[in-house]
Scaffold this motif. Structure first.
Motif, short mmCIF file in Angstrom:
data_model
loop_
_atom_site.label_atom_id
_atom_site.label_comp_id
_atom_site.label_asym_id
_atom_site.label_seq_id
_atom_site.Cartn_x
_atom_site.Cartn_y
_atom_site.Cartn_z
N HIS A 150 -19.32 65.16 -27.78
CA HIS A 150 -20.28 64.58 -28.73
C HIS A 150 -19.88 64.90 -30.17
CE1 HIS A 150 -23.24 63.01 -26.04
NE2 HIS A 150 -23.72 64.15 -25.61
N GLU A 181 -27.86 64.14 -18.27
CA GLU A 181 -26.64 64.51 -19.01
C GLU A 181 -26.24 65.92 -18.61
OE1 GLU A 181 -27.32 65.15 -23.15
OE2 GLU A 181 -25.22 65.03 -23.68
N TRP A 212 -32.50 65.35 -33.58
CA TRP A 212 -32.42 66.41 -32.56
C TRP A 212 -33.26 67.56 -33.06
CZ3 TRP A 212 -29.19 62.57 -33.27
CH2 TRP A 212 -28.56 61.98 -32.16
N HIS A 226 -32.61 70.11 -22.43
CA HIS A 226 -33.41 69.29 -23.36
C HIS A 226 -33.94 68.02 -22.70
CE1 HIS A 226 -29.22 67.70 -23.84
NE2 HIS A 226 -29.83 66.53 -23.91
N HIS A 262 -31.11 71.46 -29.48
CA HIS A 262 -32.37 70.73 -29.29
C HIS A 262 -33.09 71.10 -28.00
CE1 HIS A 262 -29.30 68.29 -27.31
NE2 HIS A 262 -30.06 67.26 -27.05
N ARG A 279 -19.96 59.86 -34.30
CA ARG A 279 -21.26 60.57 -34.22
C ARG A 279 -21.65 60.80 -32.76
NH1 ARG A 279 -21.80 55.47 -34.18
NH2 ARG A 279 -23.58 54.46 -33.15
N ARG A 280 -21.48 59.79 -31.92
CA ARG A 280 -21.94 59.92 -30.53
C ARG A 280 -20.81 60.31 -29.58
NH1 ARG A 280 -27.07 59.26 -29.62
NH2 ARG A 280 -28.44 58.00 -30.91
N VAL A 315 -22.58 64.58 -32.62
CA VAL A 315 -23.83 65.34 -32.75
C VAL A 315 -23.88 66.42 -31.66
CG1 VAL A 315 -26.35 65.22 -32.55
CG2 VAL A 315 -25.09 63.36 -33.69
N ARG A 371 -21.53 57.35 -18.57
CA ARG A 371 -20.87 57.51 -19.89
C ARG A 371 -20.21 58.88 -19.93
NH1 ARG A 371 -23.84 58.74 -25.59
NH2 ARG A 371 -21.93 59.24 -26.72
N TYR A 390 -22.72 61.64 -18.66
CA TYR A 390 -24.01 61.04 -18.29
C TYR A 390 -23.91 60.42 -16.91
CZ TYR A 390 -25.51 61.49 -23.14
OH TYR A 390 -25.85 61.99 -24.37
N HIS A 441 -33.21 60.61 -21.15
CA HIS A 441 -32.50 61.45 -20.17
C HIS A 441 -33.00 62.89 -20.19
CE1 HIS A 441 -29.78 62.13 -23.74
NE2 HIS A 441 -29.72 63.35 -23.26
O1 LIG Z 1 -24.37 60.94 -28.39
S1 LIG Z 1 -24.77 62.02 -29.32
O2 LIG Z 1 -23.60 62.75 -29.85
O3 LIG Z 1 -25.59 61.52 -30.39
C1 LIG Z 1 -25.69 63.17 -28.41
C2 LIG Z 1 -25.74 64.50 -28.77
C3 LIG Z 1 -26.44 65.41 -27.99
C4 LIG Z 1 -27.10 64.98 -26.84
O4 LIG Z 1 -27.82 65.81 -26.03
C5 LIG Z 1 -27.07 63.63 -26.51
O5 LIG Z 1 -27.74 63.24 -25.39
C6 LIG Z 1 -26.36 62.71 -27.29
#
Ligand SMILES: O=S(=O)(O)c1ccc(O)c(O)c1
Ligand SMILES: [Ca+2]
Ligand SMILES: [Fe+2]
Length: 337
Positions: free
Chosen positions: A246, A265, A190, A153, A198, A290-291, A248, A241, A255, A212
């Motif tokens: 994740h 990533e 996404w 992605h 995505h 979430r992240r 999401v 990172r 990273y 990225h």
């Molecule tokens: O950090 S996130 O969980 O929002 C996230 C989820 C999917 C990804 O490809 C990303 O870069 C970041």
């Protein structure tokens, strides 16, 4: 094939390749080939054409020697040659800058293509024809470094997330997940054409800038091994990172920053999104899973730093500031703001 709900949109299959301008091709080769494990499909004096082990088309990443580090363009593959014409008409109708490239005029290995500056200010190519490449899927003897399998992605920094969502919706992209405020203001989204989480995602921030490239491995142990190898070589400063899980996408991630600061990533194990009634999964911006599902902080540089993008004449594009700033939302784990 159901009739497309966006009849004027080109039929995008997937995020297909990115072309990055790098200031030192040797250093970039060390990072992207030796450390990440991309295969060199073709090289000339000023460029490297790379692909992941699973990829059957000529390349998914082009590194071009340049004076300044930037994104030359991202590229989507479309289903038929006629979809290249449709893409040209789609963006001309929007009054956007458009450049048609016949085979041989554009990127090596790619045929007839159209390059545009989209409504978000990004340099984007749409192509169908691309040279085939030798099948390396079971050449375990050639796998190395992080053993990258394929490009997954693009993540782009843009100031107006709702505008980005609307643009990619008009191109027929589905939305797998979002990050929203208490009043459902959109912080991130996404979106996909291939049947995973995505092909493109939006990070709120000054833009247009490339946040990225997401590249996929098959297993989380390859993500961990990449981190260990950077550590062993005293190159841990390339780790920005993670590793982590994740919220999401549910992907396992790491990273890295390449020698020019381009962010990549390493990403594995997201999920299928291909049913026509697939529903968007919505995260609240105050949910600190979430992240990073384990609640680990998102460091400042991840929100603030990104790669400038060029226009169709190779000039760096001006950026405008974000309308919403997720890093300013005080969330326990982030400790930012
Ligand atoms: O950090 S996130 O969980 O929002 C996230 C989820 C999917 C990804 O490809 C990303 O870069 C970041
Ligand atoms: Ca670090
Ligand atoms: Fe990503």
């Amino acid at each position: 094939m159901t009739t497309p709900s966006y009849p004027n949109a080109p039929d995008v299959i997937r995020s297909a390749y990115a072309q990055l301008a790098v200031t030192d091709l040797g250093a970039a080769r060390w990072f992207w080939v030796d450390m990440l494990g991309f295969h060199v499909q073709y090289e000339d004096a000023g460029s490297l054409y790379l692909r992941g082990t699973d990829e059957l088309t000529h390349h998914s990443l082009v590194l071009r020697k340049a004076v300044i580090a930037a994104l030359d363009h991202i590229a989507y593959r479309v289903r038929t040659p006629e979809d290249v014409d449709k893409a040209e008409k789609f963006f001309r109708r929007l009054g956007r800058p458009v450049k048609r490239l016949k085979k041989g005029d554009g990127t090596h290995g790619v045929g007839d293509a159209v390059r545009v500056i989209d409504p978000l200010g990004f340099p984007v190519e749409f192509f169908h024809e691309i040279d085939r490449a030798e099948r390396l899927i079971q050449r375990y003897d050639l796998r190395h470094g992080a053993e990258i399998a394929r490009l997954d992605h693009f993540n782009i920094c843009t100031p107006d997330i709702p505008a980005a969502y609307a643009h990619y919706k008009s191109l027929g992209f589905g939305c797998s997940e979002t990050i929203e405020g208490d009043e459902h203001e959109l912080y991130a989204a996404w979106m996909y054409r291939k049947q995973t989480v995505h092909d493109v995602a939006f990070t709120g921030g000054a833009g247009p800038r490339l946040h990225h490239l997401g590249v996929a491995t098959h297993e989380s142990h390859q993500v961990l091994r990449a981190a260990d190898i950077f550590g062993s070589l005293r190159k841990e400063h390339h780790i920005e990172r993670g590793p982590g899980r994740h919220g999401v996408s549910n992907a396992f991630y790491l990273y890295l920053r390449d020698p020019d600061g381009h962010r990549v990533e390493i990403y594995t194990s997201d999920y299928y999104t291909g049913d026509p009634d697939h529903e968007t999964y919505r995260w609240n911006v105050h949910d600190d899973r979430r992240r990073d599902f384990w609640g680990n902080a998102v460091i400042e540089s991840w929100y603030k730093e990104a790669t400038p993008v060029l226009d169709l004449d190779g000039r760096a594009q001006p950026v405008s500031d974000a309308l919403l700033d997720e890093s300013a939302v005080q969330v326990g784990a982030d400790g930012l703001g």
